[in-house]
Enzyme design. Structure first.
Site, PDB file in Angstrom:
ATOM      1  N   HIS A  16       0.837  -1.199   0.000  1.00 21.46           N
ATOM      2  CA  HIS A  16       0.000   0.000   0.000  1.00 21.46           C
ATOM      3  C   HIS A  16       0.870   1.246   0.000  1.00 21.46           C
ATOM      4  CE1 HIS A  16      -0.452   1.357   4.496  1.00 21.46           C
ATOM      5  NE2 HIS A  16       0.750   0.893   4.277  1.00 21.46           N
ATOM      6  N   HIS A  41       4.940   0.288  -0.203  1.00 20.46           N
ATOM      7  CA  HIS A  41       5.660  -0.652   0.659  1.00 20.46           C
ATOM      8  C   HIS A  41       4.667  -1.713   1.101  1.00 20.46           C
ATOM      9  CE1 HIS A  41       3.817   2.268   3.387  1.00 20.46           C
ATOM     10  NE2 HIS A  41       3.752   1.276   4.257  1.00 20.46           N
ATOM     11  N   HIS A  43       3.149  -4.844   4.002  1.00 22.46           N
ATOM     12  CA  HIS A  43       3.011  -5.299   5.387  1.00 22.46           C
ATOM     13  C   HIS A  43       2.561  -6.757   5.395  1.00 22.46           C
ATOM     14  CE1 HIS A  43       3.402  -1.324   7.158  1.00 22.46           C
ATOM     15  NE2 HIS A  43       2.519  -0.860   6.286  1.00 22.46           N
ATOM     16  N   ASP A  78      -4.693 -10.658  -0.380  1.00 16.72           N
ATOM     17  CA  ASP A  78      -3.346 -11.235  -0.270  1.00 16.72           C
ATOM     18  C   ASP A  78      -2.545 -11.012  -1.552  1.00 16.72           C
ATOM     19  OD1 ASP A  78      -1.292 -12.639   1.070  1.00 16.72           O
ATOM     20  OD2 ASP A  78      -1.832 -14.481   0.008  1.00 16.72           O
ATOM     21  N   HIS A  79      -1.331 -10.505  -1.377  1.00 20.89           N
ATOM     22  CA  HIS A  79      -0.427 -10.219  -2.491  1.00 20.89           C
ATOM     23  C   HIS A  79      -1.032  -9.248  -3.506  1.00 20.89           C
ATOM     24  CE1 HIS A  79       1.783 -13.478  -0.642  1.00 20.89           C
ATOM     25  NE2 HIS A  79       2.836 -13.121  -1.352  1.00 20.89           N
TER      26      HIS A  79
HETATM   27 NI    NI Z   1       2.291   1.029   5.667  1.00 21.15          NI
END
Ligand code: NI
Length: 134
Positions: A16, A41, A43, A78-79
């Site tokens: 995100h 980036h 998470h 996901d991904h």
């Molecule tokens: Ni973040």
């Protein structure tokens, strides 16, 4: 009257970028810092779904919950790049908004009064939770 709650843990990895078109590039940077960098980036998100245990509660019920969360949350995010998801077309992909988006997806798909809380762990030190509109 006592009430037992059951929490199941799920995980997904997603990219995100904290950014809003409502602000200038400088204002975005001031608001979000390095989380605004154009390359985004990622998470390893942890999603905690808490439901009220009821008279019909059994492990089969939890299997249904697992299937529901897998189908509607994990498979969806996901991904993926959260900023590209329609749910965030007008929302910044903050943890606050993500936890509410997940609640809003699950709430109508579960039995009435079943969903108690959704939690999202975004980083080691960031945890968000939502229990519905007051
Ligand atoms: Ni973040």
């Amino acid at each position: 009257m006592s009430q037992i709650y059951v929490t199941r843990r799920y995980r997904f990895c997603a990219a995100h970028r904290l950014h809003t078109d409502l602000l200038s590039p400088e204002e975005n940077w001031a608001a979000f810092g390095k989380c605004n960098n154009a390359n985004g980036h990622g998470h390893n998100y942890v999603v905690l779904v808490t439901i009220r245990a009821g008279a019909t509660e059994n492990s089969n019920h939890l299997s249904s919950l697992d299937q529901l969360v897998t189908d509607t949350i994990i498979e969806r995010f996901d991904h993926q790049d959260l900023n590209s998801d329609p749910a965030f077309s007008a929302l910044t992909t903050t943890g606050e908004n993500l936890v509410k988006v997940i609640w809003d997806i699950l709430k109508p798909l579960l039995p009435a009064e079943s969903l108690h809380k959704v939690g999202v762990i975004e980083t080691r030190d960031n945890y968000f939770e939502y229990t519905g509109a007051i």
